[in-house]
Write a protein that holds these residues in place. Structure first.
Motif, PDB file in Angstrom:
ATOM      1  N   SER A   2      22.520  10.464  51.683  1.00 22.18           N
ATOM      2  CA  SER A   2      23.065  10.219  50.356  1.00 22.18           C
ATOM      3  C   SER A   2      24.578  10.415  50.375  1.00 22.18           C
ATOM      4  CB  SER A   2      22.433  11.182  49.349  1.00 22.18           C
ATOM      5  OG  SER A   2      22.830  12.511  49.635  1.00 22.18           O
ATOM      6  N   SER A   3      25.232  10.012  49.288  1.00 23.63           N
ATOM      7  CA  SER A   3      26.676  10.227  49.209  1.00 23.63           C
ATOM      8  C   SER A   3      26.981  11.723  49.165  1.00 23.63           C
ATOM      9  CB  SER A   3      27.249   9.525  47.980  1.00 23.63           C
ATOM     10  OG  SER A   3      26.703  10.052  46.788  1.00 23.63           O
ATOM     11  N   PHE A   4      26.081  12.515  48.579  1.00 23.55           N
ATOM     12  CA  PHE A   4      26.264  13.961  48.552  1.00 23.55           C
ATOM     13  C   PHE A   4      26.295  14.523  49.975  1.00 23.55           C
ATOM     14  CE2 PHE A   4      24.472  18.258  48.593  1.00 23.55           C
ATOM     15  CZ  PHE A   4      25.315  18.910  47.704  1.00 23.55           C
ATOM     16  N   ALA A   5      25.346  14.078  50.799  1.00 23.20           N
ATOM     17  CA  ALA A   5      25.288  14.550  52.191  1.00 23.20           C
ATOM     18  C   ALA A   5      26.526  14.121  52.969  1.00 23.20           C
ATOM     19  CB  ALA A   5      24.029  14.023  52.868  1.00 23.20           C
ATOM     20  N   LEU A   6      26.985  12.896  52.740  1.00 24.49           N
ATOM     21  CA  LEU A   6      28.196  12.434  53.416  1.00 24.49           C
ATOM     22  C   LEU A   6      29.419  13.245  52.988  1.00 24.49           C
ATOM     23  CD1 LEU A   6      27.765   8.543  53.373  1.00 24.49           C
ATOM     24  CD2 LEU A   6      27.757  10.036  55.386  1.00 24.49           C
ATOM     25  N   LYS A   7      29.486  13.598  51.708  1.00 27.47           N
ATOM     26  CA  LYS A   7      30.606  14.414  51.232  1.00 27.47           C
ATOM     27  C   LYS A   7      30.612  15.787  51.895  1.00 27.47           C
ATOM     28  CE  LYS A   7      31.005  12.242  46.677  1.00 27.47           C
ATOM     29  NZ  LYS A   7      30.743  12.397  45.222  1.00 27.47           N
ATOM     30  N   ILE A   8      29.438  16.399  52.008  1.00 26.90           N
ATOM     31  CA  ILE A   8      29.344  17.704  52.655  1.00 26.90           C
ATOM     32  C   ILE A   8      29.805  17.603  54.114  1.00 26.90           C
ATOM     33  CG2 ILE A   8      27.762  19.496  53.450  1.00 26.90           C
ATOM     34  CD1 ILE A   8      28.331  19.648  50.488  1.00 26.90           C
ATOM     35  N   LEU A   9      29.352  16.561  54.805  1.00 24.68           N
ATOM     36  CA  LEU A   9      29.752  16.359  56.197  1.00 24.68           C
ATOM     37  C   LEU A   9      31.261  16.181  56.308  1.00 24.68           C
ATOM     38  CD1 LEU A   9      29.128  15.854  59.184  1.00 24.68           C
ATOM     39  CD2 LEU A   9      28.686  13.453  58.608  1.00 24.68           C
ATOM     40  N   ALA A  10      31.837  15.357  55.432  1.00 23.59           N
ATOM     41  CA  ALA A  10      33.283  15.115  55.471  1.00 23.59           C
ATOM     42  C   ALA A  10      34.060  16.385  55.146  1.00 23.59           C
ATOM     43  CB  ALA A  10      33.648  14.005  54.488  1.00 23.59           C
ATOM     44  N   MET A  11      33.571  17.169  54.192  1.00 28.44           N
ATOM     45  CA  MET A  11      34.249  18.409  53.831  1.00 28.44           C
ATOM     46  C   MET A  11      34.236  19.407  54.983  1.00 28.44           C
ATOM     47  SD  MET A  11      32.842  18.773  49.935  1.00 28.44           S
ATOM     48  CE  MET A  11      33.161  20.515  49.829  1.00 28.44           C
ATOM     49  N   LEU A 185      43.707  10.074  71.921  1.00 24.72           N
ATOM     50  CA  LEU A 185      42.269  10.070  72.176  1.00 24.72           C
ATOM     51  C   LEU A 185      41.516  10.742  71.044  1.00 24.72           C
ATOM     52  CD1 LEU A 185      42.057  10.900  76.007  1.00 24.72           C
ATOM     53  CD2 LEU A 185      41.604   8.703  74.875  1.00 24.72           C
ATOM     54  N   ILE A 186      42.095  11.808  70.495  1.00 25.46           N
ATOM     55  CA  ILE A 186      41.470  12.500  69.371  1.00 25.46           C
ATOM     56  C   ILE A 186      41.384  11.579  68.156  1.00 25.46           C
ATOM     57  CG2 ILE A 186      41.900  14.310  67.662  1.00 25.46           C
ATOM     58  CD1 ILE A 186      42.818  16.067  69.988  1.00 25.46           C
ATOM     59  N   LEU A 187      42.439  10.842  67.895  1.00 26.85           N
ATOM     60  CA  LEU A 187      42.422   9.889  66.780  1.00 26.85           C
ATOM     61  C   LEU A 187      41.321   8.852  66.966  1.00 26.85           C
ATOM     62  CD1 LEU A 187      46.246   9.294  66.221  1.00 26.85           C
ATOM     63  CD2 LEU A 187      44.674  10.527  64.716  1.00 26.85           C
ATOM     64  N   ALA A 188      41.097   8.444  68.193  1.00 25.76           N
ATOM     65  CA  ALA A 188      40.062   7.450  68.470  1.00 25.76           C
ATOM     66  C   ALA A 188      38.664   7.977  68.141  1.00 25.76           C
ATOM     67  CB  ALA A 188      40.127   7.012  69.933  1.00 25.76           C
ATOM     68  N   ALA A 189      38.507   9.295  68.096  1.00 22.68           N
ATOM     69  CA  ALA A 189      37.200   9.888  67.784  1.00 22.68           C
ATOM     70  C   ALA A 189      36.750   9.562  66.367  1.00 22.68           C
ATOM     71  CB  ALA A 189      37.249  11.402  67.979  1.00 22.68           C
ATOM     72  N   ALA A 190      37.663   9.116  65.523  1.00 27.87           N
ATOM     73  CA  ALA A 190      37.308   8.766  64.147  1.00 27.87           C
ATOM     74  C   ALA A 190      36.305   7.618  64.088  1.00 27.87           C
ATOM     75  CB  ALA A 190      38.557   8.405  63.355  1.00 27.87           C
ATOM     76  N   ALA A 191      36.237   6.816  65.140  1.00 26.64           N
ATOM     77  CA  ALA A 191      35.277   5.708  65.165  1.00 26.64           C
ATOM     78  C   ALA A 191      33.846   6.208  65.072  1.00 26.64           C
ATOM     79  CB  ALA A 191      35.468   4.876  66.434  1.00 26.64           C
ATOM     80  N   ALA A 192      33.611   7.475  65.467  1.00 28.95           N
ATOM     81  CA  ALA A 192      32.266   8.042  65.401  1.00 28.95           C
ATOM     82  C   ALA A 192      31.772   8.182  63.970  1.00 28.95           C
ATOM     83  CB  ALA A 192      32.233   9.401  66.100  1.00 28.95           C
ATOM     84  N   ALA A 193      32.674   8.105  62.994  1.00 27.55           N
ATOM     85  CA  ALA A 193      32.258   8.177  61.595  1.00 27.55           C
ATOM     86  C   ALA A 193      31.340   7.019  61.214  1.00 27.55           C
ATOM     87  CB  ALA A 193      33.485   8.190  60.688  1.00 27.55           C
ATOM     88  N   ALA A 194      31.377   5.941  62.000  1.00 30.11           N
ATOM     89  CA  ALA A 194      30.496   4.801  61.721  1.00 30.11           C
ATOM     90  C   ALA A 194      29.022   5.188  61.821  1.00 30.11           C
ATOM     91  CB  ALA A 194      30.801   3.662  62.694  1.00 30.11           C
ATOM     92  N   ILE A 195      28.714   6.244  62.582  1.00 26.78           N
ATOM     93  CA  ILE A 195      27.316   6.632  62.772  1.00 26.78           C
ATOM     94  C   ILE A 195      26.711   7.219  61.497  1.00 26.78           C
ATOM     95  CG2 ILE A 195      25.729   8.092  64.092  1.00 26.78           C
ATOM     96  CD1 ILE A 195      27.690   7.838  66.452  1.00 26.78           C
ATOM     97  N   PRO A 196      27.278   8.291  60.918  1.00 32.20           N
ATOM     98  CA  PRO A 196      26.686   8.776  59.662  1.00 32.20           C
ATOM     99  C   PRO A 196      26.781   7.764  58.529  1.00 32.20           C
ATOM    100  CG  PRO A 196      28.752   9.928  60.142  1.00 32.20           C
ATOM    101  CD  PRO A 196      28.388   9.165  61.368  1.00 32.20           C
ATOM    102  N   ILE A 197      27.842   6.972  58.507  1.00 33.32           N
ATOM    103  CA  ILE A 197      27.965   5.955  57.455  1.00 33.32           C
ATOM    104  C   ILE A 197      26.842   4.934  57.562  1.00 33.32           C
ATOM    105  CG2 ILE A 197      29.395   4.005  56.692  1.00 33.32           C
ATOM    106  CD1 ILE A 197      31.848   5.749  57.322  1.00 33.32           C
ATOM    107  N   ALA A 198      26.418   4.622  58.789  1.00 32.11           N
ATOM    108  CA  ALA A 198      25.326   3.658  58.989  1.00 32.11           C
ATOM    109  C   ALA A 198      24.013   4.158  58.404  1.00 32.11           C
ATOM    110  CB  ALA A 198      25.160   3.365  60.477  1.00 32.11           C
ATOM    111  N   PHE A 199      23.883   5.466  58.232  1.00 27.91           N
ATOM    112  CA  PHE A 199      22.654   6.045  57.695  1.00 27.91           C
ATOM    113  C   PHE A 199      22.718   6.254  56.179  1.00 27.91           C
ATOM    114  CE2 PHE A 199      22.275   7.126  62.166  1.00 27.91           C
ATOM    115  CZ  PHE A 199      20.925   6.881  62.414  1.00 27.91           C
ATOM    116  N   TYR A 200      23.775   5.771  55.557  1.00 32.12           N
ATOM    117  CA  TYR A 200      23.880   5.881  54.098  1.00 32.12           C
ATOM    118  C   TYR A 200      22.753   5.107  53.434  1.00 32.12           C
ATOM    119  CZ  TYR A 200      25.798   5.185  49.395  1.00 32.12           C
ATOM    120  OH  TYR A 200      25.978   5.124  48.033  1.00 32.12           O
ATOM    121  N   ASN A 201      22.087   5.740  52.483  1.00 30.66           N
ATOM    122  CA  ASN A 201      20.901   5.141  51.854  1.00 30.66           C
ATOM    123  C   ASN A 201      21.147   4.608  50.446  1.00 30.66           C
ATOM    124  OD1 ASN A 201      21.131   7.494  50.371  1.00 30.66           O
ATOM    125  ND2 ASN A 201      19.265   8.445  51.188  1.00 30.66           N
ATOM    126  N   ASN A 202      22.428   4.524  50.064  1.00 32.58           N
ATOM    127  CA  ASN A 202      22.806   3.985  48.753  1.00 32.58           C
ATOM    128  C   ASN A 202      22.334   4.874  47.595  1.00 32.58           C
ATOM    129  OD1 ASN A 202      24.292   1.953  47.427  1.00 32.58           O
ATOM    130  ND2 ASN A 202      22.416   0.922  46.779  1.00 32.58           N
TER     131      ASN A 202
END
Length: 236
Positions: A2-11, A185-202
């Motif tokens: 959920s968006s709530f779970a994504l917010k917690i992860l981002a925080m 290289l650390i900046l490139a790690a941001a691409a991994a955010a595509a993984i949790p975003i792919a599991f967003y359930n709307n």
């Protein structure tokens, strides 16, 4: 997720990142780099949530106003933690980037709905330029992230590809500007955010005015607390 779970992860990602910023000199450099790498998930997820919020908000104008107030309130805590001064204009907090990104997408959407393709594209470019001129965190890349998440909302593969391309370009840009391959290289790690975003359930998940207020408050409050902790450290 959920968006709530994504917010917690981002925080949590952002908190780890800012712990590294606050206590860089007190920790081994390898630990500092790990903290900063873990923190790269935060910005793409927040940009995704900003873009996604457009499809759920009842008032885009109020949404934009909230981001403007959020940016203003967060500036002093950001300057204290990151720059060590009460007000310093060499770099602004990420709230300004989110504001310009949302503003650009709103203008793009308005022009695109009228079939005016050039003004729509110009709106995004203008927002990116504005974020760069005020030197807000992530500058034009933050605006780009918000736009691609809006534009590729129903195309997850295109969204992931556009995110990866933007992240790699940002990393390359940093390497050219600073010749710092480790942080690139650390900046490139941001691409991994595509993984949790792919599991967003709307789904929003847990949601209320208090929860939304807590999410907005977390950014300036945790930076204030971390800065206060740095003051409590014994002098070197």
């Amino acid at each position: 997720m959920s968006s709530f779970a994504l917010k917690i992860l981002a925080m949590m990602s952002m908190l780890i990142d800012h712990i590294g910023v606050a206590f860089e000199l007190e920790m081994p450099y390898s630990v500092y780099l790990l903290c900063r790498a873990a923190g790269r998930l935060a910005m793409p997820i927040f940009c995704f949530l900003i873009a996604e919020g457009l499809f759920h908000t009842r008032g885009a104008g109020k949404y934009l106003l909230r981001l403007a107030l959020f940016a203003l309130v967060s500036e002093v805590p950001f300057d204290l933690l990151v720059r060590g001064e009460w007000l310093e204009y060499g770099r602004q907090n990420v709230g300004f980037t989110l504001f310009f990104g949302l503003l650009g997408v709103l203008m793009f959407d308005s022009f695109a709905a009228q079939g005016r393709k050039f003004p729509a594209l110009f709106a995004i470019l203008a927002a990116a330029v504005a974020a760069t001129l005020v030197r807000s965190d992530y500058t034009l890349y933050g605006v780009y992230f918000i736009f691609i998440f809006y534009y590729f909302r129903d195309r997850p593969r295109g969204r992931a590809a556009a995110l990866t391309a933007g992240v790699l370009l940002q990393a390359f840009d940093h390497w050219l500007a600073a010749a710092d391959w480790r942080f690139a290289l650390i900046l490139a790690a941001a691409a991994a955010a595509a993984i949790p975003i792919a599991f967003y359930n709307n789904e929003r998940g847990r949601d209320s005015r208090a929860v939304r207020a807590a999410f907005y408050a977390f950014y300036p409050l945790h930076m204030t607390l971390l800065y206060a902790l740095t003051l409590a450290l014994p002098p070197a």
